[in-house]
Structure formats: C-alpha cells, structure tokens
Design a protein around this motif. Structure first.
Motif, short mmCIF file in Angstrom:
data_model
loop_
_atom_site.label_atom_id
_atom_site.label_comp_id
_atom_site.label_asym_id
_atom_site.label_seq_id
_atom_site.Cartn_x
_atom_site.Cartn_y
_atom_site.Cartn_z
N TYR A 1 17.10 9.45 9.23
CA TYR A 1 17.51 10.68 8.54
C TYR A 1 18.99 10.61 8.22
CZ TYR A 1 12.95 12.48 9.72
OH TYR A 1 11.60 12.66 9.80
N ILE A 2 19.36 11.17 7.06
CA ILE A 2 20.76 11.16 6.62
C ILE A 2 21.14 12.53 6.09
CG2 ILE A 2 20.83 8.69 6.07
CD1 ILE A 2 20.46 9.47 3.10
N CYS A 3 22.46 12.81 6.12
CA CYS A 3 22.99 14.01 5.47
C CYS A 3 23.57 13.58 4.12
CB CYS A 3 24.05 14.68 6.34
SG CYS A 3 25.59 13.74 6.47
N SER A 4 24.20 14.49 3.41
CA SER A 4 24.75 14.15 2.10
C SER A 4 25.93 13.19 2.20
CB SER A 4 25.17 15.42 1.35
OG SER A 4 26.13 16.11 2.09
N TYR A 5 26.52 13.05 3.38
CA TYR A 5 27.61 12.09 3.58
C TYR A 5 27.09 10.77 4.15
CZ TYR A 5 30.74 15.97 2.73
OH TYR A 5 31.40 17.03 2.16
N GLU A 6 25.77 10.64 4.26
CA GLU A 6 25.08 9.46 4.77
C GLU A 6 25.32 9.19 6.25
OE1 GLU A 6 24.94 6.01 2.27
OE2 GLU A 6 24.80 7.22 0.47
N CYS B 1 28.93 17.46 9.64
CA CYS B 1 29.22 18.33 8.49
C CYS B 1 28.34 19.59 8.45
CB CYS B 1 29.04 17.56 7.18
SG CYS B 1 27.33 17.11 6.83
N GLN B 2 27.41 19.71 9.39
CA GLN B 2 26.46 20.83 9.48
C GLN B 2 25.46 20.86 8.33
OE1 GLN B 2 26.45 22.49 12.38
NE2 GLN B 2 28.08 21.07 12.85
N GLY B 3 25.39 19.76 7.56
CA GLY B 3 24.42 19.67 6.47
C GLY B 3 23.03 19.35 6.98
N ASP B 4 22.03 19.52 6.11
CA ASP B 4 20.65 19.20 6.46
C ASP B 4 20.48 17.69 6.58
OD1 ASP B 4 19.92 21.85 6.35
OD2 ASP B 4 19.25 21.74 4.26
N LEU B 5 19.67 17.27 7.57
CA LEU B 5 19.29 15.87 7.69
C LEU B 5 17.94 15.71 7.01
CD1 LEU B 5 20.36 15.19 11.38
CD2 LEU B 5 21.48 14.39 9.29
N VAL B 6 17.89 14.79 6.05
CA VAL B 6 16.66 14.54 5.30
C VAL B 6 16.26 13.08 5.46
CG1 VAL B 6 17.11 16.36 3.62
CG2 VAL B 6 17.93 14.05 3.17
N LEU B 7 15.00 12.81 5.19
CA LEU B 7 14.47 11.46 5.35
C LEU B 7 15.21 10.49 4.44
CD1 LEU B 7 12.29 9.99 6.93
CD2 LEU B 7 10.72 10.46 5.06
N ARG B 8 15.67 9.40 5.01
CA ARG B 8 16.37 8.37 4.25
C ARG B 8 15.37 7.57 3.44
NH1 ARG B 8 19.20 3.61 7.64
NH2 ARG B 8 17.04 3.01 7.91
N PRO B 9 15.67 7.25 2.19
CA PRO B 9 14.74 6.43 1.41
C PRO B 9 14.64 5.03 2.00
CG PRO B 9 16.71 6.93 0.12
CD PRO B 9 16.85 7.62 1.42
#
Length: 75
Positions: free
Chosen positions: A19-24, A42-50
C-alpha cells in the motif's frame, strides 16, 4: 517503488501486495491494517500499490518499433 515496508522493514517484491500514499510511502498489508489505512507521515489514504512484473530500470526488450527503426536505419 520501494522494496521494504517503512514501518516493519518487511521485504516487498514488485509483484507483492503493498500500500502507498500519494507521496509513495510504502507499507505491507499488515502494517496498513494496523495504521487504519492512514499514512503516518502525511495522514493521506493508503491505497493498493499497482503491481509490476519487472523494474522500470531494467532495459526494455526490443519491441516492434525498435526493430523496425533498427532495420530502416541500417539500410
């Protein structure tokens, strides 16, 4: 793409789920769950990394266009 989890330092291959955030910032699935899918940096959402099957730094195989250009410019 980072090859280790930033929290537990678990190894992550290119094809493994991560999983990654927008800053990887990169985390393994277990740490992502423990962090409630929020990046601690960064408190951003963690989403599935491609997933990837090879590293972008590997030399690309010669595709049709490269072979055609090679043929045309040799003539």
């Amino acid at each position: 793409m980072k090859s280790t989890c930033e929290r537990c330092r678990a190894a992550l291959t290119l094809s493994e789920q991560a999983y990654i955030c927008s800053y990887e910032c990169t985390f393994c699935p277990d740490c992502t769950e423990a962090l409630s899918q929020r990046c601690p940096n960064c408190q951003g959402d963690l989403v599935l990394r491609p997933p990837r099957t090879r590293s972008p730094t590997e030399a690309p195989s010669l595709g049709f266009k490269a072979k055609l250009e090679d043929f045309l410019y040799r003539a």
